[in-house]
Scaffold this motif. Structure first.
Motif, PDB file in Angstrom:
ATOM      1  N   LYS A  99      21.557 -13.137-123.420  1.00 47.25           N
ATOM      2  CA  LYS A  99      20.443 -13.340-122.500  1.00 47.25           C
ATOM      3  C   LYS A  99      19.905 -12.004-122.005  1.00 47.25           C
ATOM      4  N   GLU A 100      18.608 -11.986-121.730  1.00 44.65           N
ATOM      5  CA  GLU A 100      17.940 -10.766-121.290  1.00 44.65           C
ATOM      6  C   GLU A 100      17.641 -10.836-119.798  1.00 44.65           C
ATOM      7  N   LEU A 101      17.855  -9.724-119.123  1.00 44.46           N
ATOM      8  CA  LEU A 101      17.579  -9.644-117.689  1.00 44.46           C
ATOM      9  C   LEU A 101      16.796  -8.372-117.412  1.00 44.46           C
ATOM     10  N   LEU A 102      15.641  -8.537-116.789  1.00 46.65           N
ATOM     11  CA  LEU A 102      14.810  -7.390-116.450  1.00 46.65           C
ATOM     12  C   LEU A 102      14.547  -7.354-114.949  1.00 46.65           C
ATOM     13  N   PHE A 103      14.383  -6.138-114.460  1.00 46.04           N
ATOM     14  CA  PHE A 103      14.067  -5.924-113.053  1.00 46.04           C
ATOM     15  C   PHE A 103      12.730  -5.206-112.940  1.00 46.04           C
ATOM     16  N   VAL A 104      11.919  -5.652-112.002  1.00 46.02           N
ATOM     17  CA  VAL A 104      10.682  -4.947-111.678  1.00 46.02           C
ATOM     18  C   VAL A 104      10.960  -4.134-110.423  1.00 46.02           C
ATOM     19  N   LEU A 105      10.785  -2.832-110.520  1.00 41.34           N
ATOM     20  CA  LEU A 105      11.038  -1.930-109.396  1.00 41.34           C
ATOM     21  C   LEU A 105       9.716  -1.315-108.953  1.00 41.34           C
ATOM     22  N   ALA A 179       3.989 -12.001-103.170  1.00 46.73           N
ATOM     23  CA  ALA A 179       3.187 -11.775-104.372  1.00 46.73           C
ATOM     24  C   ALA A 179       4.048 -11.846-105.626  1.00 46.73           C
ATOM     25  N   ALA A 180       5.258 -11.287-105.554  1.00 42.13           N
ATOM     26  CA  ALA A 180       6.162 -11.302-106.707  1.00 42.13           C
ATOM     27  C   ALA A 180       6.542 -12.728-107.086  1.00 42.13           C
ATOM     28  N   LEU A 181       6.882 -13.529-106.095  1.00 44.65           N
ATOM     29  CA  LEU A 181       7.285 -14.912-106.359  1.00 44.65           C
ATOM     30  C   LEU A 181       6.115 -15.731-106.895  1.00 44.65           C
ATOM     31  N   GLU A 182       4.934 -15.508-106.344  1.00 42.03           N
ATOM     32  CA  GLU A 182       3.753 -16.238-106.806  1.00 42.03           C
ATOM     33  C   GLU A 182       3.371 -15.849-108.230  1.00 42.03           C
ATOM     34  N   ALA A 183       3.732 -14.629-108.631  1.00 40.52           N
ATOM     35  CA  ALA A 183       3.407 -14.151-109.976  1.00 40.52           C
ATOM     36  C   ALA A 183       4.447 -14.576-111.010  1.00 40.52           C
ATOM     37  N   GLY A 184       5.499 -15.264-110.560  1.00 40.00           N
ATOM     38  CA  GLY A 184       6.475 -15.788-111.511  1.00 40.00           C
ATOM     39  C   GLY A 184       7.837 -15.137-111.502  1.00 40.00           C
ATOM     40  N   ALA A 185       8.102 -14.245-110.546  1.00 36.74           N
ATOM     41  CA  ALA A 185       9.438 -13.649-110.453  1.00 36.74           C
ATOM     42  C   ALA A 185      10.427 -14.708-109.978  1.00 36.74           C
ATOM     43  N   PHE A 186      11.669 -14.605-110.443  1.00 35.99           N
ATOM     44  CA  PHE A 186      12.701 -15.546-110.012  1.00 35.99           C
ATOM     45  C   PHE A 186      13.175 -15.239-108.595  1.00 35.99           C
ATOM     46  N   GLY A 187      13.008 -13.989-108.180  1.00 35.51           N
ATOM     47  CA  GLY A 187      13.425 -13.589-106.846  1.00 35.51           C
ATOM     48  C   GLY A 187      12.967 -12.180-106.564  1.00 35.51           C
ATOM     49  N   CYS A 188      12.958 -11.814-105.286  1.00 31.64           N
ATOM     50  CA  CYS A 188      12.526 -10.471-104.898  1.00 31.64           C
ATOM     51  C   CYS A 188      13.181 -10.110-103.575  1.00 31.64           C
ATOM     52  N   THR A 189      13.579  -8.850-103.441  1.00 28.12           N
ATOM     53  CA  THR A 189      14.173  -8.378-102.198  1.00 28.12           C
ATOM     54  C   THR A 189      13.997  -6.868-102.109  1.00 28.12           C
ATOM     55  N   GLY A 192      18.465  -1.657-102.234  1.00 30.57           N
ATOM     56  CA  GLY A 192      19.236  -0.778-101.367  1.00 30.57           C
ATOM     57  C   GLY A 192      18.703  -0.794 -99.950  1.00 30.57           C
ATOM     58  N   ALA A 193      18.545   0.393 -99.376  1.00 27.43           N
ATOM     59  CA  ALA A 193      18.001   0.497 -98.022  1.00 27.43           C
ATOM     60  C   ALA A 193      16.480   0.548 -98.026  1.00 27.43           C
ATOM     61  N   GLY A 194      15.866   0.491 -99.225  1.00 27.94           N
ATOM     62  CA  GLY A 194      14.422   0.542 -99.331  1.00 27.94           C
ATOM     63  C   GLY A 194      13.927   1.982 -99.463  1.00 27.94           C
ATOM     64  N   PRO A 195      12.612   2.142 -99.618  1.00 25.25           N
ATOM     65  CA  PRO A 195      11.564   1.125 -99.507  1.00 25.25           C
ATOM     66  C   PRO A 195      11.222   0.401-100.809  1.00 25.25           C
ATOM     67  N   THR A 196      11.920   0.718-101.910  1.00 22.68           N
ATOM     68  CA  THR A 196      11.621   0.064-103.181  1.00 22.68           C
ATOM     69  C   THR A 196      11.881  -1.434-103.105  1.00 22.68           C
ATOM     70  N   ALA A 197      10.976  -2.199-103.693  1.00 19.87           N
ATOM     71  CA  ALA A 197      11.153  -3.645-103.809  1.00 19.87           C
ATOM     72  C   ALA A 197      11.596  -3.949-105.233  1.00 19.87           C
ATOM     73  N   VAL A 198      12.529  -4.882-105.389  1.00 24.10           N
ATOM     74  CA  VAL A 198      13.031  -5.236-106.716  1.00 24.10           C
ATOM     75  C   VAL A 198      12.858  -6.734-106.944  1.00 24.10           C
ATOM     76  N   ALA A 199      12.367  -7.082-108.130  1.00 21.65           N
ATOM     77  CA  ALA A 199      12.171  -8.485-108.494  1.00 21.65           C
ATOM     78  C   ALA A 199      12.885  -8.771-109.806  1.00 21.65           C
TER      79      ALA A 199
END
Length: 246
Positions: A99-105, A179-189, A192-199
């Motif tokens: 299975k493939e797993l990708l992260f949007v940073l 926006a990430a969830l509405e665009a089809g991401a399985f999750g977003c948070t 780390g301590a930020g400010p980067t968002a990961v989906a």
């Protein structure tokens, strides 16, 4: 060097790093992992992964605190559960190979000092929130082992202790997650301590679209410019790429 029992040699290292500082992407751990693996290879590769993590922990302690959250997966690859520090117990969680797993940073042009972000965390946690987050941690582990992207994303997005305190400190973060969830991401948070968002996403095409929407949200909701990257789960960790004979 101490673990290698080398006392009479001094080293000077030069790092070329592709990670921005203070971004929530484990920049200091990346440096520690690279240094530990490089020095180990230089002297014959005698240390195993656990010993390399121990060496990296000493380096991390001087910069961001004594924790293996970043250094363990940076060296071992994939997902790593830190069960204990005394003694150090690491459990590698194997994401299914088929299975493939990708992260949007998405990293905005905004500083979120780790010290400030840690200070925002509560000193006491309500029992219902503690129980809830423990349940999400269990769901996260189960989803990783089962290759369940939807479950992984849902658990990642369901924090009731840390994210609610840190998200308001990052302009536009709540809108970016939406926006990430509405665009089809399985999750977003927050990474780390930020400010980067990961989906969490499946497929590069979906990842590019999610990243585009998140960048737009940072600009619209937080008045911040940002850069998006789509990265695959690294299952190997830090390793020697090439060496030059002297």
């Amino acid at each position: 060097m101490k673990l290698l029992n080398i006392r009479s040699v001094g080293l000077s290292l030069s790092l070329e790093k592709g990670l921005p500082l203070g971004s929530g992407l484990g920049s200091s751990a990346a440096s520690a992992a690279a240094a530990a693996v490089a020095v180990n290879e230089l002297f014959g590769g005698k240390l195993d992964s656990r010993e390399l993590v121990l060496a990296g922990l000493e380096s991390e302690a001087k910069v961001s605190g004594y924790h293996a959250d970043n250094i363990a997966p940076a060296i071992m690859g994939g997902f790593v559960l830190i069960r204990s520090y005394d003694p150090l117990e690491l459990m590698r969680l194997e994401f299914p190979a088929d299975k493939e797993l990708l992260f949007v940073l998405v990293s905005p042009e905004f500083e979120a000092p780790t010290k400030k972000m840690r200070a925002a965390l509560p000193l006491e946690i309500a029992m219902p929130h503690h129980v809830w987050n423990c349940s999400q941690a269990g769901a996260l582990v189960a989803s990783i082992l089962g290759g369940d992207l939807a479950g992984l994303g849902k658990a990642l997005s369901s924090d009731k202790i840390v994210e609610p305190k840190r998200a308001p400190l990052i302009p536009g973060m709540e809108g970016v997650k939406k926006a990430a969830l509405e665009a089809g991401a399985f999750g977003c948070t927050i990474s780390g301590a930020g400010p980067t968002a990961v989906a969490v996403v499946e497929g590069e095409e979906r990842g590019e679209e999610v990243g585009k929407r998140m960048v737009e949200a940072f600009r619209r909701e937080g008045n911040l410019e940002s850069v998006a990257m789509v990265k695959r789960l690294d299952r190997i960790g830090a390793r020697l790429v090439s060496s030059v004979a002297r």
